[in-house]
Design a protein around this motif. Structure first.
Motif, PDB file in Angstrom:
ATOM      1  N   HIS A 104       0.815  -1.219   0.000  1.00  0.00           N
ATOM      2  CA  HIS A 104       0.000   0.000   0.000  1.00  0.00           C
ATOM      3  C   HIS A 104       0.848   1.268   0.000  1.00  0.00           C
ATOM      4  CE1 HIS A 104      -3.719  -2.247   0.450  1.00  0.00           C
ATOM      5  NE2 HIS A 104      -3.011  -3.049   1.217  1.00  0.00           N
ATOM      6  N   SER A 105       1.890   1.244  -0.764  1.00  0.00           N
ATOM      7  CA  SER A 105       2.756   2.420  -0.893  1.00  0.00           C
ATOM      8  C   SER A 105       1.987   3.565  -1.540  1.00  0.00           C
ATOM      9  CB  SER A 105       3.971   2.089  -1.766  1.00  0.00           C
ATOM     10  OG  SER A 105       4.705   1.042  -1.213  1.00  0.00           O
ATOM     11  N   GLN A 106       2.473   4.759  -1.339  1.00  0.00           N
ATOM     12  CA  GLN A 106       1.852   5.935  -1.948  1.00  0.00           C
ATOM     13  C   GLN A 106       2.440   6.121  -3.344  1.00  0.00           C
ATOM     14  OE1 GLN A 106       2.828   8.810   1.094  1.00  0.00           O
ATOM     15  NE2 GLN A 106       0.824   8.560   2.039  1.00  0.00           N
ATOM     16  N   PRO A 107       1.633   5.949  -4.391  1.00  0.00           N
ATOM     17  CA  PRO A 107       2.166   5.955  -5.748  1.00  0.00           C
ATOM     18  C   PRO A 107       2.875   7.246  -6.146  1.00  0.00           C
ATOM     19  CG  PRO A 107      -0.229   5.777  -5.764  1.00  0.00           C
ATOM     20  CD  PRO A 107       0.213   5.699  -4.348  1.00  0.00           C
ATOM     21  N   HIS A 108       2.415   8.369  -5.622  1.00  0.00           N
ATOM     22  CA  HIS A 108       3.030   9.634  -6.003  1.00  0.00           C
ATOM     23  C   HIS A 108       4.453   9.784  -5.436  1.00  0.00           C
ATOM     24  CE1 HIS A 108       0.868  10.300  -2.226  1.00  0.00           C
ATOM     25  NE2 HIS A 108       1.831  11.160  -1.936  1.00  0.00           N
ATOM     26  N   LYS A 109       4.876   8.833  -4.627  1.00  0.00           N
ATOM     27  CA  LYS A 109       6.239   8.854  -4.100  1.00  0.00           C
ATOM     28  C   LYS A 109       7.143   7.848  -4.806  1.00  0.00           C
ATOM     29  CE  LYS A 109       4.931  10.467   0.492  1.00  0.00           C
ATOM     30  NZ  LYS A 109       4.932  10.163   1.928  1.00  0.00           N
ATOM     31  N   LEU A 110       6.599   7.161  -5.835  1.00  0.00           N
ATOM     32  CA  LEU A 110       7.353   6.125  -6.535  1.00  0.00           C
ATOM     33  C   LEU A 110       7.558   6.500  -7.997  1.00  0.00           C
ATOM     34  CD1 LEU A 110       5.448   2.995  -5.160  1.00  0.00           C
ATOM     35  CD2 LEU A 110       7.604   3.931  -4.332  1.00  0.00           C
ATOM     36  N   THR A 111       8.610   5.976  -8.564  1.00  0.00           N
ATOM     37  CA  THR A 111       8.851   6.155  -9.993  1.00  0.00           C
ATOM     38  C   THR A 111       7.986   5.159 -10.767  1.00  0.00           C
ATOM     39  OG1 THR A 111      10.613   4.512 -10.103  1.00  0.00           O
ATOM     40  CG2 THR A 111      11.270   6.784  -9.542  1.00  0.00           C
TER      41      THR A 111
ATOM     42  N   ASP B  12       8.985   2.847 -12.822  1.00  0.00           N
ATOM     43  CA  ASP B  12       9.581   1.512 -12.692  1.00  0.00           C
ATOM     44  C   ASP B  12       9.264   0.887 -11.343  1.00  0.00           C
ATOM     45  OD1 ASP B  12      10.660   1.543 -15.258  1.00  0.00           O
ATOM     46  OD2 ASP B  12      12.607   2.306 -14.570  1.00  0.00           O
ATOM     47  N   SER B  13       9.326   1.682 -10.284  1.00  0.00           N
ATOM     48  CA  SER B  13       9.004   1.175  -8.940  1.00  0.00           C
ATOM     49  C   SER B  13       7.537   0.781  -8.843  1.00  0.00           C
ATOM     50  CB  SER B  13       9.313   2.224  -7.876  1.00  0.00           C
ATOM     51  OG  SER B  13      10.677   2.510  -7.842  1.00  0.00           O
ATOM     52  N   LEU B  14       6.664   1.556  -9.474  1.00  0.00           N
ATOM     53  CA  LEU B  14       5.239   1.235  -9.483  1.00  0.00           C
ATOM     54  C   LEU B  14       4.983  -0.096 -10.183  1.00  0.00           C
ATOM     55  CD1 LEU B  14       3.808   4.759 -10.275  1.00  0.00           C
ATOM     56  CD2 LEU B  14       3.252   3.400  -8.254  1.00  0.00           C
ATOM     57  N   ILE B  15       5.616  -0.281 -11.326  1.00  0.00           N
ATOM     58  CA  ILE B  15       5.439  -1.528 -12.073  1.00  0.00           C
ATOM     59  C   ILE B  15       5.962  -2.712 -11.270  1.00  0.00           C
ATOM     60  CG2 ILE B  15       6.217  -2.803 -14.111  1.00  0.00           C
ATOM     61  CD1 ILE B  15       5.945  -0.133 -15.656  1.00  0.00           C
TER      62      ILE B  15
ATOM     63  N   LYS C 263       4.571  -7.442  -8.173  1.00  0.00           N
ATOM     64  CA  LYS C 263       4.695  -8.251  -6.959  1.00  0.00           C
ATOM     65  C   LYS C 263       3.304  -8.608  -6.410  1.00  0.00           C
ATOM     66  CE  LYS C 263       7.208  -8.426  -2.610  1.00  0.00           C
ATOM     67  NZ  LYS C 263       8.116  -7.738  -1.695  1.00  0.00           N
ATOM     68  N   ASP C 264       2.388  -7.648  -6.455  1.00  0.00           N
ATOM     69  CA  ASP C 264       1.027  -7.904  -6.009  1.00  0.00           C
ATOM     70  C   ASP C 264       0.344  -8.934  -6.901  1.00  0.00           C
ATOM     71  OD1 ASP C 264      -1.465  -7.216  -4.458  1.00  0.00           O
ATOM     72  OD2 ASP C 264      -2.090  -6.696  -6.494  1.00  0.00           O
ATOM     73  N   LEU C 265       0.521  -8.823  -8.213  1.00  0.00           N
ATOM     74  CA  LEU C 265      -0.069  -9.787  -9.144  1.00  0.00           C
ATOM     75  C   LEU C 265       0.496 -11.184  -8.920  1.00  0.00           C
ATOM     76  CD1 LEU C 265      -0.172  -7.632 -12.390  1.00  0.00           C
ATOM     77  CD2 LEU C 265      -2.122  -8.368 -11.006  1.00  0.00           C
ATOM     78  N   GLU C 266       1.784 -11.265  -8.640  1.00  0.00           N
ATOM     79  CA  GLU C 266       2.412 -12.561  -8.361  1.00  0.00           C
ATOM     80  C   GLU C 266       1.846 -13.169  -7.074  1.00  0.00           C
ATOM     81  OE1 GLU C 266       6.544 -11.490  -8.388  1.00  0.00           O
ATOM     82  OE2 GLU C 266       6.663 -11.584 -10.575  1.00  0.00           O
ATOM     83  N   PHE C 267       1.643 -12.331  -6.051  1.00  0.00           N
ATOM     84  CA  PHE C 267       1.059 -12.787  -4.788  1.00  0.00           C
ATOM     85  C   PHE C 267      -0.342 -13.342  -5.032  1.00  0.00           C
ATOM     86  CE2 PHE C 267      -1.665 -11.981  -1.103  1.00  0.00           C
ATOM     87  CZ  PHE C 267      -0.955 -12.581  -0.088  1.00  0.00           C
TER      88      PHE C 267
ATOM     89  N   ILE D 207      -3.176  14.725 -11.650  1.00  0.00           N
ATOM     90  CA  ILE D 207      -2.857  13.453 -12.297  1.00  0.00           C
ATOM     91  C   ILE D 207      -1.385  13.137 -12.095  1.00  0.00           C
ATOM     92  CG2 ILE D 207      -2.640  12.322 -14.542  1.00  0.00           C
ATOM     93  CD1 ILE D 207      -5.147  13.884 -15.364  1.00  0.00           C
ATOM     94  N   TYR D 208      -1.099  11.908 -11.720  1.00  0.00           N
ATOM     95  CA  TYR D 208       0.279  11.441 -11.590  1.00  0.00           C
ATOM     96  C   TYR D 208       0.537  10.460 -12.730  1.00  0.00           C
ATOM     97  CZ  TYR D 208       4.614   9.761  -9.563  1.00  0.00           C
ATOM     98  OH  TYR D 208       5.934   9.436  -9.374  1.00  0.00           O
ATOM     99  N   LEU D 209       1.128  10.955 -13.786  1.00  0.00           N
ATOM    100  CA  LEU D 209       1.289  10.177 -15.013  1.00  0.00           C
ATOM    101  C   LEU D 209       1.990   8.831 -14.835  1.00  0.00           C
ATOM    102  CD1 LEU D 209       1.925  12.898 -17.732  1.00  0.00           C
ATOM    103  CD2 LEU D 209      -0.126  11.533 -17.339  1.00  0.00           C
ATOM    104  N   PRO D 210       3.027   8.710 -14.008  1.00  0.00           N
ATOM    105  CA  PRO D 210       3.649   7.394 -13.846  1.00  0.00           C
ATOM    106  C   PRO D 210       2.662   6.317 -13.379  1.00  0.00           C
ATOM    107  CG  PRO D 210       5.132   9.061 -13.025  1.00  0.00           C
ATOM    108  CD  PRO D 210       3.821   9.750 -13.321  1.00  0.00           C
ATOM    109  N   LEU D 211       1.675   6.685 -12.580  1.00  0.00           N
ATOM    110  CA  LEU D 211       0.674   5.717 -12.129  1.00  0.00           C
ATOM    111  C   LEU D 211      -0.162   5.241 -13.311  1.00  0.00           C
ATOM    112  CD1 LEU D 211      -0.842   4.191  -9.898  1.00  0.00           C
ATOM    113  CD2 LEU D 211      -2.206   6.263  -9.550  1.00  0.00           C
ATOM    114  N   TYR D 212      -0.631   6.180 -14.128  1.00  0.00           N
ATOM    115  CA  TYR D 212      -1.451   5.811 -15.277  1.00  0.00           C
ATOM    116  C   TYR D 212      -0.653   5.027 -16.312  1.00  0.00           C
ATOM    117  CZ  TYR D 212      -5.253   8.557 -13.434  1.00  0.00           C
ATOM    118  OH  TYR D 212      -6.263   9.016 -12.640  1.00  0.00           O
ATOM    119  N   LYS D 213       0.595   5.395 -16.508  1.00  0.00           N
ATOM    120  CA  LYS D 213       1.439   4.670 -17.454  1.00  0.00           C
ATOM    121  C   LYS D 213       1.692   3.245 -16.962  1.00  0.00           C
ATOM    122  CE  LYS D 213       3.758   8.641 -19.485  1.00  0.00           C
ATOM    123  NZ  LYS D 213       5.032   9.333 -19.681  1.00  0.00           N
ATOM    124  N   SER D 214       1.883   3.083 -15.658  1.00  0.00           N
ATOM    125  CA  SER D 214       2.092   1.749 -15.085  1.00  0.00           C
ATOM    126  C   SER D 214       0.858   0.889 -15.283  1.00  0.00           C
ATOM    127  CB  SER D 214       2.414   1.854 -13.589  1.00  0.00           C
ATOM    128  OG  SER D 214       3.587   2.590 -13.390  1.00  0.00           O
ATOM    129  N   TRP D 215      -0.310   1.452 -14.988  1.00  0.00           N
ATOM    130  CA  TRP D 215      -1.556   0.716 -15.186  1.00  0.00           C
ATOM    131  C   TRP D 215      -1.708   0.311 -16.650  1.00  0.00           C
ATOM    132  CZ3 TRP D 215      -5.123   4.417 -11.998  1.00  0.00           C
ATOM    133  CH2 TRP D 215      -5.145   4.005 -10.661  1.00  0.00           C
TER     134      TRP D 215
END
Length: 95
Positions: free
Chosen positions: A24-31, A33-36, A41-45, A70-78
């Motif tokens: 449950h990390s805060q996405p706006h604090k991650l890059t 690559d870190s988001l992906i 990891k969650d999908l693997e779990f 909008i935090y674009l890295p989050l949308y790009k990761s999704w």
């Protein structure tokens, strides 16, 4: 494994798992690559423990970040992972 995690696994047939960010990390604090990495990891779990993953393409943004501003890295990761196409935020704009 934490007791709450074990309980979720035991009750897995009774709910649908929404893909989210590991720990449950805060996405706006991650890059991006870190988001992906975190979402993977969650999908693997969920796969390892036979948790049914929603295929609706909907998710509430973690920690209410990403809708506005909008935090674009989050949308790009999704988009790269291909499982979220629609999102919303609980109690916006009060949070």
């Amino acid at each position: 494994m934490k007791k709450a995690d074990q309980m979720l696994i035991e009750l897995a047939p009774k709910f649908t798992w929404f893909g989210h960010i590991w720990s449950h990390s805060q996405p706006h604090k991650l890059t991006e690559d870190s988001l992906i990495d975190s979402m993977t990891k969650d999908l693997e779990f969920s796969s390892l423990h036979n948790l049914s993953i929603t295929t609706t393409g909907y998710s509430v943004t973690p920690h209410h970040s990403g809708v506005y501003p909008i935090y674009l890295p989050l949308y790009k990761s999704w988009q790269k992972l291909g499982y979220v196409t629609v999102t919303s935020m609980e109690q916006y704009p009060t949070l």
